[in-house]
Design a protein around this motif. Structure first.
Motif, PDB file in Angstrom:
ATOM      1  N   LYS A 171     -10.698 119.446 -52.521  1.00 61.73           N
ATOM      2  CA  LYS A 171     -10.469 118.887 -51.186  1.00 61.73           C
ATOM      3  C   LYS A 171     -10.856 117.417 -51.143  1.00 61.73           C
ATOM      4  O   LYS A 171     -10.087 116.566 -50.660  1.00 61.73           O
ATOM      5  N   TYR A 172     -12.020 117.097 -51.678  1.00 61.72           N
ATOM      6  CA  TYR A 172     -12.486 115.710 -51.603  1.00 61.72           C
ATOM      7  C   TYR A 172     -11.728 114.805 -52.576  1.00 61.72           C
ATOM      8  O   TYR A 172     -11.460 113.646 -52.253  1.00 61.72           O
ATOM      9  N   ILE A 173     -11.373 115.341 -53.738  1.00 61.33           N
ATOM     10  CA  ILE A 173     -10.557 114.546 -54.659  1.00 61.33           C
ATOM     11  C   ILE A 173      -9.224 114.219 -54.020  1.00 61.33           C
ATOM     12  O   ILE A 173      -8.739 113.080 -54.069  1.00 61.33           O
ATOM     13  N   GLY A 174      -8.601 115.226 -53.392  1.00 65.90           N
ATOM     14  CA  GLY A 174      -7.314 114.993 -52.728  1.00 65.90           C
ATOM     15  C   GLY A 174      -7.424 113.985 -51.604  1.00 65.90           C
ATOM     16  O   GLY A 174      -6.570 113.112 -51.445  1.00 65.90           O
ATOM     17  N   MET A 175      -8.487 114.098 -50.799  1.00 63.28           N
ATOM     18  CA  MET A 175      -8.670 113.155 -49.698  1.00 63.28           C
ATOM     19  C   MET A 175      -8.871 111.738 -50.215  1.00 63.28           C
ATOM     20  O   MET A 175      -8.306 110.769 -49.685  1.00 63.28           O
ATOM     21  N   ILE A 176      -9.669 111.599 -51.277  1.00 59.08           N
ATOM     22  CA  ILE A 176      -9.910 110.266 -51.848  1.00 59.08           C
ATOM     23  C   ILE A 176      -8.625 109.683 -52.406  1.00 59.08           C
ATOM     24  O   ILE A 176      -8.333 108.492 -52.212  1.00 59.08           O
ATOM     25  N   LYS A 177      -7.828 110.504 -53.069  1.00 60.22           N
ATOM     26  CA  LYS A 177      -6.556 110.016 -53.620  1.00 60.22           C
ATOM     27  C   LYS A 177      -5.624 109.554 -52.511  1.00 60.22           C
ATOM     28  O   LYS A 177      -4.933 108.539 -52.647  1.00 60.22           O
ATOM     29  N   ARG A 178      -5.599 110.297 -51.386  1.00 61.74           N
ATOM     30  CA  ARG A 178      -4.737 109.895 -50.288  1.00 61.74           C
ATOM     31  C   ARG A 178      -5.231 108.598 -49.648  1.00 61.74           C
ATOM     32  O   ARG A 178      -4.431 107.748 -49.234  1.00 61.74           O
ATOM     33  N   ILE A 179      -6.558 108.449 -49.572  1.00 60.30           N
ATOM     34  CA  ILE A 179      -7.116 107.196 -49.033  1.00 60.30           C
ATOM     35  C   ILE A 179      -6.724 106.026 -49.927  1.00 60.30           C
ATOM     36  O   ILE A 179      -6.299 104.967 -49.440  1.00 60.30           O
ATOM     37  N   ILE A 180      -6.866 106.221 -51.242  1.00 57.95           N
ATOM     38  CA  ILE A 180      -6.488 105.148 -52.180  1.00 57.95           C
ATOM     39  C   ILE A 180      -5.007 104.818 -52.037  1.00 57.95           C
ATOM     40  O   ILE A 180      -4.615 103.650 -52.012  1.00 57.95           O
ATOM     41  N   GLY A 181      -4.169 105.869 -51.937  1.00 62.49           N
ATOM     42  CA  GLY A 181      -2.735 105.638 -51.787  1.00 62.49           C
ATOM     43  C   GLY A 181      -2.416 104.831 -50.546  1.00 62.49           C
ATOM     44  O   GLY A 181      -1.593 103.917 -50.576  1.00 62.49           O
TER      45      GLY A 181
END
Length: 374
Positions: A171-181
């Motif tokens: 969940k947190y990896i996905g959220m961080i990736k979306r923030i970076i994107g």
């Protein structure tokens, strides 16, 4: 077929048929049932494995239905709520998932429109579905690193403890990736100030932040391009040598005194777009049949994006004109044409239509020093 091949096959079907699907029921039949059966491996015609239109009374709600329930040993394991393909996935429209999650033994809930999938569990509070998914994927653009996590939901590999234990990290990896994107696409002031604080010794005024905005975007796209190209070279064999890139402005060590902000930024109004980087990578992929990929270099200009051999202006391979509102085209340099030959395109993928011209131009530079006939 392997799990990956089944995912790819369904993705191909979605890509080909999605525009013909107009209803939620058609979405279920065309895309979601094949996902449950072909990808996850459950028998959609065996009610001991898959129950469509599961009915239950939940509190004051009588006779509510959930689209699919995946069963194991008589217990509900996964709940699936479906929407029409193309419809945005919004938990406000999937209240059944919340209610059923609390009323059944399910620990996994899926919200999908047949192309996009959001997978939830109860990591925040027992027996209460989280408001944010721990796994998000799009079958038309699947992150390959997520395939093992998707496979954990399959009949062959299903292990509830493994799925739930990995959920928080995912969940947190996905959220961080979306923030970076999001920051890569539209850098926020906070994101830019982070780089200003590390690359610039002066005060991070709003004017400085605005001047760095284009630089941060350009540096980010160039870095991503370099990483992609390094992987390409490694896949082709051999070490990944240093890649030449277009000029990257150097930041001054100190802001001059006075009120004026003096930052030397050559062509600061030039912004290299994602589409131009995509075009460059396509050209480089075409060119690797003729030369080492690090010899293919790009330079961005105000009116076009140039791709050169050996970073030499006298060896243009192609120019990309992709920033027009209505017209996109490329210019190639066959037949010893200094002005180049124009080819109108609809999208960056159409660069492949001039692949033979690109290769022959490179061969001509290598053997004769001038382009030859394609």
């Amino acid at each position: 077929m392997t799990f990956t091949e089944n995912v790819a096959a369904l993705a191909g079907k979605i890509r080909a048929k999605k525009d013909d699907i107009a209803t939620e029921e058609a979405t279920k039949n065309a895309f979601i049932m094949p996902f449950i059966s072909s990808v996850l491996g459950y028998d959609v015609f065996d009610p001991s494995e898959v129950v469509p239109e599961l009915v239950a009374d939940v509190g004051v709600k009588k006779g509510e239905k959930i689209d699919y329930a995946i069963m194991k040993d008589g217990q509900v394991q996964i709940l699936i709520e479906c929407k029409k393909i193309g419809e945005p996935l919004n938990l406000n429209h999937a209240s059944q998932l919340f209610r059923y999650f609390a009323a059944t033994s399910a620990r996994i809930a899926i919200l999908t429109n047949g192309q996009e999938y959001q997978v939830y569990t109860d990591g925040d509070a027992p027996n209460r579905m989280d408001e944010k998914p721990f796994l998000v994927f799009d079958l038309l653009n699947v992150d390959r690193t997520l395939l093992p996590e998707i496979q954990k939901l399959s009949k062959e590999s299903f292990d509830l403890d493994s799925v739930v234990n990995a959920a928080e990290e995912l969940k947190y990896i996905g959220m961080i990736k979306r923030i970076i994107g999001n920051e890569v696409r539209e850098p926020s002031d906070d994101w830019i100030r982070y780089f200003v604080s590390r690359a610039y010794d002066g005060k991070a005024t709003q004017k400085v932040v605005d001047q760095f905005r284009g630089l941060v975007g350009k540096a980010t796209t160039q870095y991503i391009s370099d990483q992609v190209n390094d992987r390409l070279k490694n896949a082709l064999g051999g070490d990944a040598p240093e890649i030449a890139v277009s000029n990257v402005p150097l930041m001054p060590a100190q802001q001059p005194s006075g009120d004026a902000v003096a930052i030397e930024v050559p062509d600061a109004d030039i912004v290299t777009t994602d589409e131009e980087i995509d075009g460059f990578n396509i050209v480089r992929a075409i060119a690797v049949s003729e030369v080492a990929p690090e010899r293919i270099v790009h330079r961005d200009a105000k009116t076009y994006f140039a791709v050169l051999l050996d970073d030499n202006n006298r060896k243009p391979i192609i120019r990309l004109h992709l920033n027009g509102k209505n017209v996109k085209f490329v210019t190639t340099f066959e037949n010893d044409s200094k002005a180049g030959v124009r080819h109108d395109i609809e999208s960056v993928v159409d660069i492949y239509k001039v692949a033979d011209v690109i290769r022959s131009t490179i061969r001509a530079y290598i053997h004769d020093g001038v382009p030859a006939n394609a």
